[in-house]
Design a protein around this motif. Structure first.
Motif, PDB file in Angstrom:
ATOM      1  N   GLU A 168      27.679  48.891  38.832  1.00 17.27           N
ATOM      2  CA  GLU A 168      27.901  47.594  39.468  1.00 17.27           C
ATOM      3  C   GLU A 168      28.155  46.520  38.410  1.00 17.27           C
ATOM      4  OE1 GLU A 168      27.141  45.548  43.496  1.00 17.27           O
ATOM      5  OE2 GLU A 168      27.990  47.405  42.755  1.00 17.27           O
ATOM      6  N   SER A 169      27.397  46.559  37.345  1.00 17.25           N
ATOM      7  CA  SER A 169      27.572  45.575  36.272  1.00 17.25           C
ATOM      8  C   SER A 169      28.912  45.755  35.575  1.00 17.25           C
ATOM      9  CB  SER A 169      26.426  45.694  35.263  1.00 17.25           C
ATOM     10  OG  SER A 169      25.172  45.410  35.875  1.00 17.25           O
ATOM     11  N   SER A 170      29.320  46.996  35.376  1.00 18.54           N
ATOM     12  CA  SER A 170      30.634  47.242  34.779  1.00 18.54           C
ATOM     13  C   SER A 170      31.735  46.734  35.703  1.00 18.54           C
ATOM     14  CB  SER A 170      30.820  48.740  34.508  1.00 18.54           C
ATOM     15  OG  SER A 170      32.058  48.979  33.874  1.00 18.54           O
ATOM     16  N   GLY A 171      31.556  46.932  37.009  1.00 24.53           N
ATOM     17  CA  GLY A 171      32.523  46.398  37.965  1.00 24.53           C
ATOM     18  C   GLY A 171      32.654  44.893  37.856  1.00 24.53           C
ATOM     19  N   ALA A 172      31.534  44.210  37.608  1.00 25.36           N
ATOM     20  CA  ALA A 172      31.581  42.756  37.462  1.00 25.36           C
ATOM     21  C   ALA A 172      32.424  42.345  36.256  1.00 25.36           C
ATOM     22  CB  ALA A 172      30.165  42.203  37.330  1.00 25.36           C
ATOM     23  N   LEU A 173      32.312  43.088  35.148  1.00 27.49           N
ATOM     24  CA  LEU A 173      33.153  42.808  33.988  1.00 27.49           C
ATOM     25  C   LEU A 173      34.629  42.993  34.332  1.00 27.49           C
ATOM     26  CD1 LEU A 173      31.177  44.649  31.138  1.00 27.49           C
ATOM     27  CD2 LEU A 173      31.253  42.189  31.559  1.00 27.49           C
ATOM     28  N   ILE A 174      34.929  44.091  35.022  1.00 29.30           N
ATOM     29  CA  ILE A 174      36.319  44.393  35.372  1.00 29.30           C
ATOM     30  C   ILE A 174      36.894  43.323  36.285  1.00 29.30           C
ATOM     31  CG2 ILE A 174      37.772  46.031  36.643  1.00 29.30           C
ATOM     32  CD1 ILE A 174      35.822  48.239  35.608  1.00 29.30           C
ATOM     33  N   ALA A 175      36.100  42.871  37.264  1.00 23.01           N
ATOM     34  CA  ALA A 175      36.581  41.854  38.197  1.00 23.01           C
ATOM     35  C   ALA A 175      36.979  40.576  37.461  1.00 23.01           C
ATOM     36  CB  ALA A 175      35.500  41.552  39.234  1.00 23.01           C
ATOM     37  N   GLU A 176      36.155  40.163  36.495  1.00 17.58           N
ATOM     38  CA  GLU A 176      36.479  38.940  35.761  1.00 17.58           C
ATOM     39  C   GLU A 176      37.665  39.140  34.821  1.00 17.58           C
ATOM     40  OE1 GLU A 176      35.372  35.897  36.262  1.00 17.58           O
ATOM     41  OE2 GLU A 176      34.302  36.803  37.939  1.00 17.58           O
ATOM     42  N   GLU A 177      37.784  40.327  34.248  1.00 17.82           N
ATOM     43  CA  GLU A 177      38.940  40.600  33.387  1.00 17.82           C
ATOM     44  C   GLU A 177      40.232  40.605  34.189  1.00 17.82           C
ATOM     45  OE1 GLU A 177      36.332  43.308  30.221  1.00 17.82           O
ATOM     46  OE2 GLU A 177      37.784  44.272  31.571  1.00 17.82           O
ATOM     47  N   MET A 178      40.198  41.185  35.392  1.00 18.44           N
ATOM     48  CA  MET A 178      41.402  41.182  36.230  1.00 18.44           C
ATOM     49  C   MET A 178      41.752  39.775  36.690  1.00 18.44           C
ATOM     50  SD  MET A 178      41.408  44.669  38.513  1.00 18.44           S
ATOM     51  CE  MET A 178      39.952  44.251  39.468  1.00 18.44           C
ATOM     52  N   ARG A 179      40.748  38.979  37.017  1.00 21.17           N
ATOM     53  CA  ARG A 179      41.015  37.600  37.426  1.00 21.17           C
ATOM     54  C   ARG A 179      41.661  36.823  36.281  1.00 21.17           C
ATOM     55  NH1 ARG A 179      39.446  33.147  36.045  1.00 21.17           N
ATOM     56  NH2 ARG A 179      37.796  34.033  34.728  1.00 21.17           N
ATOM     57  N   ALA A 180      41.117  36.994  35.074  1.00 27.55           N
ATOM     58  CA  ALA A 180      41.626  36.240  33.939  1.00 27.55           C
ATOM     59  C   ALA A 180      43.054  36.658  33.575  1.00 27.55           C
ATOM     60  CB  ALA A 180      40.699  36.426  32.734  1.00 27.55           C
ATOM     61  N   ARG A 181      43.308  37.956  33.556  1.00 26.06           N
ATOM     62  CA  ARG A 181      44.637  38.428  33.179  1.00 26.06           C
ATOM     63  C   ARG A 181      45.645  38.233  34.308  1.00 26.06           C
ATOM     64  NH1 ARG A 181      42.673  43.722  29.823  1.00 26.06           N
ATOM     65  NH2 ARG A 181      43.508  43.115  27.809  1.00 26.06           N
ATOM     66  N   GLY A 182      45.213  38.473  35.509  1.00 23.78           N
ATOM     67  CA  GLY A 182      46.075  38.293  36.660  1.00 23.78           C
ATOM     68  C   GLY A 182      46.979  39.486  36.923  1.00 23.78           C
ATOM     69  N   LEU A 183      47.525  39.500  38.124  1.00 22.55           N
ATOM     70  CA  LEU A 183      48.461  40.532  38.556  1.00 22.55           C
ATOM     71  C   LEU A 183      49.878  39.988  38.388  1.00 22.55           C
ATOM     72  CD1 LEU A 183      48.801  43.317  40.061  1.00 22.55           C
ATOM     73  CD2 LEU A 183      48.779  41.996  42.193  1.00 22.55           C
ATOM     74  N   PRO A 184      50.764  40.702  37.680  1.00 25.22           N
ATOM     75  CA  PRO A 184      52.132  40.183  37.474  1.00 25.22           C
ATOM     76  C   PRO A 184      52.794  39.831  38.811  1.00 25.22           C
ATOM     77  CG  PRO A 184      51.775  42.162  36.161  1.00 25.22           C
ATOM     78  CD  PRO A 184      50.581  42.026  37.058  1.00 25.22           C
ATOM     79  N   TRP A 185      53.380  38.631  38.872  1.00 22.93           N
ATOM     80  CA  TRP A 185      53.913  38.162  40.163  1.00 22.93           C
ATOM     81  C   TRP A 185      55.199  37.366  39.915  1.00 22.93           C
ATOM     82  CZ3 TRP A 185      51.203  39.404  44.630  1.00 22.93           C
ATOM     83  CH2 TRP A 185      51.777  38.948  45.827  1.00 22.93           C
ATOM     84  N   ARG A 186      56.273  37.790  40.580  1.00 23.25           N
ATOM     85  CA  ARG A 186      57.551  37.108  40.479  1.00 23.25           C
ATOM     86  C   ARG A 186      57.712  36.150  41.652  1.00 23.25           C
ATOM     87  NH1 ARG A 186      61.781  39.893  37.859  1.00 23.25           N
ATOM     88  NH2 ARG A 186      63.152  38.445  38.955  1.00 23.25           N
ATOM     89  N   THR A 187      57.603  34.860  41.377  1.00 26.10           N
ATOM     90  CA  THR A 187      57.702  33.885  42.463  1.00 26.10           C
ATOM     91  C   THR A 187      59.110  33.825  43.044  1.00 26.10           C
ATOM     92  OG1 THR A 187      58.053  32.153  40.811  1.00 26.10           O
ATOM     93  CG2 THR A 187      55.807  32.466  41.617  1.00 26.10           C
ATOM     94  N   ASP A 188      60.143  34.124  42.233  1.00 27.39           N
ATOM     95  CA  ASP A 188      61.507  34.105  42.773  1.00 27.39           C
ATOM     96  C   ASP A 188      61.700  35.226  43.789  1.00 27.39           C
ATOM     97  OD1 ASP A 188      61.222  35.945  40.634  1.00 27.39           O
ATOM     98  OD2 ASP A 188      63.397  35.981  40.301  1.00 27.39           O
ATOM     99  N   VAL A 189      61.125  36.397  43.509  1.00 26.26           N
ATOM    100  CA  VAL A 189      61.229  37.514  44.460  1.00 26.26           C
ATOM    101  C   VAL A 189      60.432  37.193  45.728  1.00 26.26           C
ATOM    102  CG1 VAL A 189      60.690  39.959  44.822  1.00 26.26           C
ATOM    103  CG2 VAL A 189      61.573  39.184  42.609  1.00 26.26           C
ATOM    104  N   HIS A 190      59.254  36.617  45.559  1.00 22.34           N
ATOM    105  CA  HIS A 190      58.428  36.231  46.702  1.00 22.34           C
ATOM    106  C   HIS A 190      59.162  35.194  47.557  1.00 22.34           C
ATOM    107  CE1 HIS A 190      54.105  34.891  48.059  1.00 22.34           C
ATOM    108  NE2 HIS A 190      54.897  35.129  49.069  1.00 22.34           N
ATOM    109  N   ASP A 191      59.734  34.185  46.925  1.00 20.12           N
ATOM    110  CA  ASP A 191      60.460  33.148  47.658  1.00 20.12           C
ATOM    111  C   ASP A 191      61.633  33.745  48.424  1.00 20.12           C
ATOM    112  OD1 ASP A 191      61.188  30.175  48.083  1.00 20.12           O
ATOM    113  OD2 ASP A 191      63.022  31.038  47.239  1.00 20.12           O
TER     114      ASP A 191
END
Length: 565
Positions: A168-191
């Protein structure tokens, strides 16, 4: 070695080092400017950082470019131990509610190292707590004392709980790392996708063109010119005036009606949901510099599954998944665990016949090949009935076949259901326990046993008991699946860090219950796929030893998320 942090991550910090026996080695008070380099220096010795809440402390380190390997999240671990059936006689469980029981803060090497034995601690420190009223040293000592008390009578239960706390504690580290790095997202494709589905973005708010056109159609067909189709009450009244016998505006009820308004109304509801949940306003709020930054809530669901505090990361609709695109020279490695919960109950119950059904990958087809059911669709229906407690329909009709073929696995969830109906707790494989039923359940059961109770009281009591039994039936399967997934991503995280080279570090970018996305330099895609598979295998062994259950994965490397489906 443990390093316990107290105070505030943005103010003065008390840093207390404990050795493996829990003896205090040193204690120092640091300013914010001193704290960051001190963590960087000490991380080289691979301590386990002990802190109040990963969501409070870790973002400060990540913003400074520091990642840590291991931690012990006191808030998350307190919640698990507080409710664990195995810990019910410990001091931690018996204490009155306190600050550690409050809601989470509003900001938001697997193997022998991550899950190694955390030995006894000395008595609680006399160090003063921070302004939250939470004394990290005292709470850590209390949690270790609880595990020690469990180990005296149930050593296996204590070892499993210890594994759960580490995961559970390791999951907490991963959650914050994913939030900080983010998921690659193309706003032009989304639009572009939104424009194709909804029409051009409205300049001054309001409904997009296609939604407005559908609104006009709905008003005309219902002969209700002033209708706002977004108002559930107004819409329901208009439907009834038009002669539709509905009690709600759910798609299931609407599909049962024969009226020309049904198709445009269902289309409106689908597009309106897209516009509100993942439309242009969502993109403005959640996508920054080409990255979607969701706020995960580890253990946010009672079974241990994750939730999100905003952004809807756990419900990305197919219409916008094409916007999740790898950077140039990078790729997305997407992995999905197949039929995870049936495999989990096979492993928990040691049902080798059910485990064998999934040996070749598709467990549902394995049920057909074994002659249990006639089609794959029926196999899926039957298994869903077992996991969720179907009492009517085709799922319920098929259940006896499953029971005869796999008495151990189906018996496990049936036993969990009966326990829940009695109001008893049930626990996952590692020891996360279900809550007790609420006040309504208690009142109904008492009323049904009174001498003056009538048939209505008894029916209500039985219904509430069955409902709670369905919850506990699924709790053991879903909760243990969540534990397997935590161990999977914990092991994967360490493997990915080891693959880093001069062209970049592959990293977890998305996690959804039994699915992960790794953003990786393209030349490392095959190595990442191997890491995903080996981490899944290790997670199975970590939980279930040598039991022959196969956690089958689908792993693909794609340039955009929509290509993985």
């Amino acid at each position: 070695m443990f390093i316990v942090l107290g105070g505030s991550p943005t103010g003065r910090v008390t840093l207390t080092e404990l050795d493996s026996s829990g003896t205090r080695v040193s204690a120092v008070s640091l300013s914010r400017d001193e704290f960051i380099p001190e963590v960087m220096r000490r991380e080289k010795s691979r301590p386990r950082w002990v802190w109040e809440d990963t969501a409070l402390w870790y973002p400060v380190l990540l913003n400074a470019g520091i990642t840590v390997e291991r931690c012990h999240d006191l808030r998350l671990c307190h919640g698990i131990l507080r409710r664990a059936e195995a810990a019910r006689e410990t001091d931690l469980a018996r204490r009155p509610s306190n600050a550690w029981d409050d809601s989470p803060a509003e900001q938001v090497v697997l193997g022998t190292t991550l899950f190694d034995d955390m030995t006894d601690l000395a008595d609680a420190s006399d160090e003063p707590g921070d302004s939250t009223g939470r004394d990290a040293l005292a709470e850590f000592a209390l949690q270790r004392a609880a595990l020690d008390a469990i180990a005296e009578t149930e050593p296996a239960a204590a070892a499993r709980l210890q594994l759960l706390l580490a995961a559970e504690s390791s999951g907490a580290l991963i959650a914050e790392e994913m939030r900080a790095r983010g998921l690659p997202w193309r706003t032009d494709v989304h639009d572009r996708a939104l424009t194709e589905l909804l029409g051009p973005r409205p300049l001054f708010g309001g409904r997009p063109e296609k939604l407005e056109t559908l609104s006009d159609t709905i008003r005309t067909l219902l002969e209700s010119p002033g209708l706002n189709p977004d108002s559930q009450q107004d819409l329901l009244r208009a439907l009834k005036r038009a002669g539709l016998s509905v009690t709600s505006t759910s798609k299931w009820e609407l599909r049962s009606q024969k009226h020309p308004v049904v198709d445009p109304l269902l289309e409106y509801k689908k597009l309106s949901r897209l516009n509100s949940a993942n439309g242009w306003a969502w993109m403005d709020a959640w996508v920054r510099n080409g990255r979607f930054h969701p706020e995960y809530v580890v253990g946010g669901v009672v079974t241990g599954r994750w939730a999100t505090r905003g952004g809807g990361a756990l419900q990305l609709p197919a219409q916008v998944r094409g916007a999740v695109m790898a950077d140039d020279g990078w790729t997305l490695v997407v992995a999905d665990a197949a039929q995870l919960e049936p495999r989990i109950i096979a492993a928990m119950s040691r049902d080798e016949k059910m485990a064998a059904a999934g040996r070749q990958g598709d467990l549902y087809q394995g049920l057909v090949d074994a002659g249990v059911v006639d089609t794959r669709a029926n196999a899926k229906l039957a298994m869903l009935g077992a996991l969720y407690g179907a009492t009517t329909g085709e799922s319920a009709r098929l259940m006896p076949r499953l029971m005869r073929a796999y008495p151990l696995a189906i018996g496990l969830v049936e036993h969990a259901a009966r326990s829940g109906e009695r109001g008893d707790q049930v626990s996952t494989w590692l020891g996360r326990s279900s809550p007790h039923p609420g006040a309504d359940w208690q009142v109904a059961q008492r009323a049904a046993t009174e001498s003056e109770s009538g048939a209505a009281d008894e029916r209500r009591a039985r219904q509430l008991a069955r409902d709670w039994g369905r919850f506990t039936r699924n709790f053991v399967a879903q909760g243990t699946a969540a534990e397997w997934a935590l161990c999977w991503i914990a092991g994967l995280r360490i493997r990915l860090r080891a693959l880093a080279d001069e062209r970049g570090e592959p990293h977890l970018a998305f996690f959804l219950h039994d699915e992960v996305i790794v953003h990786s330099p393209a030349h490392l895609a095959d190595a990442v796929a191997d890491a995903i598979t080996s981490a899944a295998e290790d997670a199975g062994r970590l939980l279930f030893g040598s039991f022959p259950v196969n956690f089958a994965l689908t792993v693909v490397a794609v340039s955009s998320y929509d290509q993985a489906k």
